[in-house]
Every structure is written in C-alpha cells, then in structure tokens.
Scaffold this active site. Sequence first.
Site: not given
Ligand code: UD1
Length: 454
Positions: A14, A153
């Site tokens: 985004r 979640e």
């Molecule tokens: C996550 C949390 C949620 C919390 C929120 C806060 C989980 C399952 N959920 O959700 O409880 O309220 O953050 O913002 O943890 N990332 C990686 N590799 C991956 C997945 C994610 O590096 O495989 C990084 C992303 O780049 C990002 C961060 O981890 O910086 C959070 O990932 P994202 O998928 O945005 O989590 P949310 O769904 O927002």
Amino acid sequence: MLEIVILAAGKGTRMRSSKPKVMQTIAGKPLLRHVVDTASPLLPAGTKPTVVVGFGKEHVMAGFDTDEIVAVEQTEQLGTGHAVAQALDKLQDDAVALILYGDVPLIRQQTLQALVAKTGANTLAVLTVNLPNPKGYGRMLRNDSGDIIAIVEEKDADEQQRNINEINTGIMAVPVRLLKKWLPELSCDNAQGEYYLTDIIAKASGAGVSINSAQPEFAWEVEGINDRRQQAALERAYQRHQAEQFLADGLMLVDPARFDCRGELSFEQDVEIDINVLIEGQVHLGEGVRIGPNCIIRNSSLAAGTCVEANSIIDGAQVSENCTVGPYARLRPGSVLQKSAKIGNFVEVKKSVIGMGSKVNHLSYIGDCTMGSGVNVGAGTITCNYDGVNKFQTEIGDNSFIGSNSALVAPVTLASGTTVGAGSTITRTTASDDLAIARAKQRNITGWQRPTKK
Ligand code: UD1
Ligand code: CA
C-alpha cells in the site's frame, strides 16, 4: 540476557513504492533504523539485533553496517510466528527475546525497558493498548481474574471478542526457551492460513506460564505504517513530540507546529527559531542564536550571538560568534565564517574561509577562497574558481577592498590591503596595498547623436 528480533520482511504494497516499507522514512531516517537505534542500546555490549528480512532484503541490508544487525531471511511470508521462527537459531536459550516490528518506528526505549522488566525465566509480557476503535487488531482475551489467556485475531474473532478494546500491539518479550518449544508447534489452521505468533499466548496460558502486560505512554509509539497517509500522520506525531521536548528544554520555537528536525539538534540558552525552519543532520546552535523564518540548517554549527536572517540555507558550515547570514544567503559545505563575519543577500559561499569581520554583503559567489580579516567584498564579486575542468584557489589578504562587480580569476592571490577597482577582471597577484584595476578605459564621445527610428 536480552535478545532482540525485528520483523522486517514485508513489502508494504500500500505504500506504492519500489522501496521495501521499512526503508521508508520518518524525519529523514528509515523506519527500521529508528527501531534499531532505539532498541540496540538495551542489548548487552557486543551483541546485535536479529532482523528478519524478506522483500528487498539487499536494499534493507545495505542500510546497515555488518556490525549493527544480524540478518536472517524469511523467503515466504507465512505469518508472524513463522517470521520469528527464522531467527530462533541466532538466539541464546537462556535469554528473553524482545520482538519488534520494522514498520512500528516510534517505540520508545523507556516503554521497551518497562516491558522487558515484566518478564522472567517463566514469564512473558505483551505490550497492549486500549483503543476506542480496535478494528483490525488482535484482541487480548482475559479470564475473570483479569489474567491474559489468549490473543484472537480480528478475522478469527466472534462478535463478543470484537467488542474488546484492549489490543495486541504485536510487541512482546518472551523467554527464548519457550519460543523454541512453541513456535515449531504452531498451526496455520485459521482464517488467514498463517502461523500466528499470537497463538503462543494461549499455549503459555495452558502451560501455566505467567503473562504480564504493559502499556506505552503515547499511542503513536505503537502505530504502524502501511500507507502514505499513516506515514505522514506519524511524521507529524514525531515532530510534535520532538518540538515539545525542545520547548521544555528551553528552545524558543515561535510555532512548534511549523518546525521540523530531521536529525540531532543541540542548543544553548536563549536560542530563538522563527517559523518554517528545517534542521537536518547534526546541528549545534550556540547561546542566543536567532534563526529567521524559512531557513534550512544542515550539518552545521553556529556559535553564540549569530543571526541567520530569513530564507537562508546553511549546509556543512561552521559559523563563529556574532556573525550575520542572510536574508537569502547560501552557505555550502566547507564554509567557515570567523567571528563577526557578514554574508548578505544572494551570496553563495562554498569551501571558503571568511575572516574575522569580513563582509560579503550582496550578490556574490565566493568559492575555494581564503579571505583574511576586515575584507570588504563589493556587490557582484565572483571568484572564478573553475576552468571547466579543475578548481583553483583565491586568496584575499587582510583589509582588502574588492570593488563591485569584480571577477577574481583563480588561482590568484591578493596581498593584504589590496584595493580592486570596480568592474575589474583580476588575473595577477598583487603586492600589499596595491590598487589593481583591470577594465577598459572609459571613452566619452562628445555630441553623440542617438539613432532615430526609420
Ligand atoms: C499483527 C498481530 C496482531 C496485532 C497487530 C498489530 C499476529 C498474528 N497478529 O497483526 O495481533 O494486533 O500485528 O499491528 O501476529 N511480518 C513478517 N513476516 C510475516 C508476516 C509478518 O515479517 O510472515 C511482519 C510484517 O512485515 C509486519 C509485521 O510482521 O511488519 C506484522 O505483520 P502483519 O501481517 O501486518 O500482522 P497483522 O495482521 O497486522
Ligand atoms: Ca499490520
């Protein structure tokens, strides 16, 4: 013992950018750099944070020295639990791992310290906040005694759970030993088909491990960036907070909402900064320095009593006491102004020393020049320092007077007390107290008849 894991594998679709999200900036500094700079001092000396990289990993790693971070790669983004699992090999078993996010840049050290203080060998801690609109976040589930028992979640939550206002910021501190036990057991049987880091909370609760929580002082500390709108909003939050801190420390900002600092500013007493000023890099302002409106000051040091008038740009300059710069002046890197020097409007100075009390008041270019003290440079004087291939030096001795609209063709040396006649093109060295005059002699033609229209 502490370990730090920073998740930074995401692309940030985004943002609509070719750069990985964590290399976008707040206050001119990449998001991930903010997190590394804040968190690294918490680590024992000689250890570094582990950063989970993925999208644009070369770009991310190029932003850091090899002694700053340990990078591990997550080739496919299978969820936050999977991301942390990629780092496990790098972590000491007897440590607590503090898990941070490369796109949550403004978390403060005090907040992290308070969170880590709530952990132990068999205790983990989650950073939570209460939001009036918790949409999109994982919700904290607590039992009747108020103990945390799980995080659910948004996409997996039922209606009652969605009404919970306490959310998971994502930041948590967990004993490594427990992460090593639980992460390999995670399943991706959920609404998003991901390995959720948050699922370790239910496991901890089931295993009788204590789960503490802590809250940040400011909501912006835990705000993430997913698009340009959030990036801009967080930039303002950062600048507002920083400006408030400067005011508290005695810096007079005429309007804190119209002041930006992208770097490090140090200052002494009674410094006053007018509206729309931008500070970049390392800047020091001595006692009583005044900066007029619409100025940019970058990587420079201005000593006590110096005054910068409106619309000036000062970059890589060292300015001594009681100098005046501007309005509309530009000091480029390598400019040194000695005490009480004056640089006036539409004057550009580059890699030059302007001696004590010397004045270049109007419309001049001074480059690669060493100017003594008490020199007066007339309007429109140019040091011709460049022959199209190489740069050359101009030296101007103490108390010289350069008449207006002179061209000083470098390399050239004017001894002390030299006077240059206005409009001269100077190519030869002078001796002390010479008058140098190099211009076509004036001819007057008497009774000149002007042309008439045919
Ligand atoms: C996550 C949390 C949620 C919390 C929120 C806060 C989980 C399952 N959920 O959700 O409880 O309220 O953050 O913002 O943890 N990332 C990686 N590799 C991956 C997945 C994610 O590096 O495989 C990084 C992303 O780049 C990002 C961060 O981890 O910086 C959070 O990932 P994202 O998928 O945005 O989590 P949310 O769904 O927002
Ligand atoms: Ca997110």
